[in-house]
Scaffold this motif. Structure first.
Motif, short mmCIF file in Angstrom:
data_model
loop_
_atom_site.label_atom_id
_atom_site.label_comp_id
_atom_site.label_asym_id
_atom_site.label_seq_id
_atom_site.Cartn_x
_atom_site.Cartn_y
_atom_site.Cartn_z
N VAL A 31 49.73 46.93 39.99
CA VAL A 31 49.94 45.81 40.90
C VAL A 31 49.08 44.61 40.53
CG1 VAL A 31 48.21 46.67 42.54
CG2 VAL A 31 50.03 45.14 43.33
N THR A 32 47.92 44.88 39.94
CA THR A 32 47.02 43.78 39.56
C THR A 32 47.56 42.93 38.43
OG1 THR A 32 45.85 45.35 38.14
CG2 THR A 32 44.94 44.98 40.34
N ALA A 33 48.57 43.46 37.70
CA ALA A 33 49.13 42.70 36.58
C ALA A 33 50.22 41.75 37.01
CB ALA A 33 49.71 43.67 35.54
N TYR A 34 50.69 41.90 38.26
CA TYR A 34 51.83 41.12 38.71
C TYR A 34 51.39 39.75 39.20
CZ TYR A 34 56.02 39.90 41.40
OH TYR A 34 57.13 39.27 41.90
N PRO A 35 51.86 38.66 38.57
CA PRO A 35 51.47 37.31 39.03
C PRO A 35 52.03 37.04 40.42
CG PRO A 35 52.50 37.26 36.84
CD PRO A 35 52.74 38.62 37.40
N PRO A 36 51.18 36.81 41.42
CA PRO A 36 51.65 36.68 42.80
C PRO A 36 52.57 35.49 43.03
CG PRO A 36 49.34 36.06 42.63
CD PRO A 36 49.71 36.66 41.31
N HIS A 37 52.49 34.48 42.19
CA HIS A 37 53.30 33.28 42.37
C HIS A 37 54.66 33.38 41.69
CE1 HIS A 37 51.22 32.88 38.53
NE2 HIS A 37 52.18 32.07 38.14
N VAL A 38 54.94 34.49 41.01
CA VAL A 38 56.19 34.65 40.26
C VAL A 38 57.08 35.64 41.00
CG1 VAL A 38 57.23 35.37 38.09
CG2 VAL A 38 55.02 34.18 38.08
N SER A 135 52.47 36.57 31.32
CA SER A 135 51.17 37.24 31.16
C SER A 135 51.15 38.61 31.83
CB SER A 135 50.05 36.36 31.73
OG SER A 135 50.01 35.11 31.09
N LEU A 136 52.27 39.30 31.80
CA LEU A 136 52.37 40.62 32.42
C LEU A 136 51.85 41.66 31.42
CD1 LEU A 136 53.37 41.44 35.21
CD2 LEU A 136 55.59 41.98 34.19
N GLU A 137 50.73 42.28 31.76
CA GLU A 137 50.06 43.22 30.85
C GLU A 137 49.92 44.59 31.50
OE1 GLU A 137 49.04 42.50 27.84
OE2 GLU A 137 48.69 40.33 27.72
N GLY A 138 49.55 45.56 30.67
CA GLY A 138 49.19 46.89 31.17
C GLY A 138 50.34 47.84 31.38
N ALA A 139 51.46 47.66 30.66
CA ALA A 139 52.62 48.52 30.84
C ALA A 139 52.34 49.95 30.36
CB ALA A 139 53.82 47.96 30.09
N VAL A 140 52.77 50.92 31.15
CA VAL A 140 52.65 52.34 30.79
C VAL A 140 54.03 52.97 30.86
CG1 VAL A 140 51.66 54.56 31.44
CG2 VAL A 140 50.30 52.47 31.70
N PRO A 141 54.52 53.57 29.75
CA PRO A 141 55.83 54.22 29.79
C PRO A 141 55.80 55.45 30.70
CG PRO A 141 55.10 53.84 27.52
CD PRO A 141 53.91 53.61 28.41
N LEU A 142 56.81 55.60 31.53
CA LEU A 142 56.93 56.78 32.38
C LEU A 142 57.76 57.85 31.66
CD1 LEU A 142 57.55 55.28 35.94
CD2 LEU A 142 55.40 55.76 34.76
N ALA A 143 57.65 59.09 32.11
CA ALA A 143 58.37 60.21 31.49
C ALA A 143 59.82 60.21 31.96
CB ALA A 143 57.68 61.52 31.85
N VAL A 144 60.56 59.25 31.45
CA VAL A 144 61.97 59.08 31.82
C VAL A 144 62.78 58.99 30.53
CG1 VAL A 144 63.64 57.53 32.88
CG2 VAL A 144 61.45 57.94 33.99
N ALA A 145 63.83 59.82 30.43
CA ALA A 145 64.71 59.78 29.26
C ALA A 145 66.16 59.48 29.65
CB ALA A 145 64.65 61.11 28.51
N THR A 146 66.56 59.94 30.82
CA THR A 146 67.92 59.70 31.29
C THR A 146 67.87 59.38 32.78
OG1 THR A 146 68.37 62.00 31.92
CG2 THR A 146 68.83 61.37 29.62
N LEU A 147 69.00 58.98 33.31
CA LEU A 147 69.09 58.64 34.72
C LEU A 147 68.80 59.86 35.60
CD1 LEU A 147 69.64 56.05 36.28
CD2 LEU A 147 72.03 56.75 36.48
N ALA A 148 69.02 61.04 35.07
CA ALA A 148 68.73 62.26 35.83
C ALA A 148 67.26 62.33 36.24
CB ALA A 148 69.10 63.50 35.01
N ASP A 149 66.38 61.76 35.42
CA ASP A 149 64.95 61.79 35.73
C ASP A 149 64.59 60.87 36.89
OD1 ASP A 149 64.32 63.55 33.59
OD2 ASP A 149 64.43 61.87 32.18
#
Length: 298
Positions: A31-38, A135-149
């Protein structure tokens, strides 16, 4: 005496299996990476604009978007695959954008969601666009491969919370009464049907099959959803919202809903409910309106 099983809706199981196999990917931002004005719409607009220019397959010096024309190489253009483009705004009725940006309050995260092989292959590009432009930083991939997940499971009762205003319609400033449970249920069923209409073709390749499958989704929805989802209670606040047309800049007033509700959902409808949990519902859902959060109750 054994209890008689309710008749199965023909095609419902096949549609759900088709959706579950669709490639998917999610990047989670703190949440801290999200620009509040955007706003969420600005993030989506950035990806759409960059895709139309950077991935356009036209052989001309300028992209189709810069020339103000529809895609010149349908079926062979990554820009059109990621964000279907139609002159005058919107997309063909049976196609959809393949990237979503969603705010997840319970997780205190912003999610960048990719659906389909083309979007999954381009999610790194999308993340770079959001970093460079917002300036959106800090992305972490989640364990998602298909829509079933990403599918909702197990619970039959859910608390629904509108995360962003649900845009009910344009030109309805006089509709200031809170919706009753039947009106809300009708709107949710409509949103699931429309999302299924667009998502189903994304799971297939041949255009003729895409169109036919979109019609199938409508027929299954008519048979399945009316008895499969109901609203037990609702605390919804209607609010007028002034918006501007992107085409001519004219302002208009739209009706939006905010608040929460308690839903009762049969297991066969959970794949359909998952579609609007993922992509939102109502008008302009691809721009961030109509985002919802669903919490299982029992």
């Amino acid at each position: 005496m054994p209890t008689e099983r309710p008749p199965e809706i023909r095609g419902a199981r096949d549609l759900a299996a088709l959706w579950r196999a669709l490639p998917a990917a999610v990047l989670a931002y703190p949440v801290t990476a999200y620009p509040p004005h955007v706003g969420l719409a600005a993030l989506s607009d950035t990806l759409r604009a960059r895709a139309w220019r950077e991935h356009c397959a036209a052989t001309t010096l300028e992209s189709c978007a810069e020339q103000g024309r529809d895609c010149a190489r349908l079926g062979r253009c990554r820009a059109d695959a990621l964000f279907p483009m139609k002159l005058g705004g919107g997309a063909p009725s049976w196609r959809m954008a393949t990237f979503f940006v969603r705010w997840r309050p319970a997780l205190e995260q912003l999610h960048l969601i990719a659906l389909g092989a083309a979007a999954c292959d381009s999610i790194g590009w999308a993340a770079r666009c959001l970093r460079e432009r917002h300036s959106l930083e800090g992305a972490v991939p989640l364990a998602v491969a298909t829509l079933a997940d990403l599918e909702l499971t197990n619970a039959t009762r859910w608390e629904l919370t509108f995360v962003t205003p649900w845009l009910v319609g344009k030109g309805r400033p006089d509709a200031d009464a809170p919706p009753d449970v039947e009106t809300l249920a009708h709107e949710l069923r409509k949103a699931m049907r429309l999302r299924a209409h667009k998502l189903t073709p994304l799971c297939l390749n041949d255009e003729r099959v895409q169109r036919l499958s979109a019609h199938l989704a409508h027929h299954v929805a008519e048979a399945l959803l009316s008895g499969g989802l109901s609203v037990e209670s609702a605390e919804i606040e209607p609010e007028p919202l002034t918006l501007a047309s992107r085409g001519n800049g004219a302002s208009f007033t739209a009706l939006t809903w905010s608040g929460r509700a308690i839903l009762r959902v049969k297991p066969a409808v959970l794949p359909w409910l998952s579609l609007i949990a993922l992509g939102g519902g109502g008008e302009n859902a691809d721009k961030g309106f109509g985002a919802i959060e669903l919490t299982p109750l029992d």
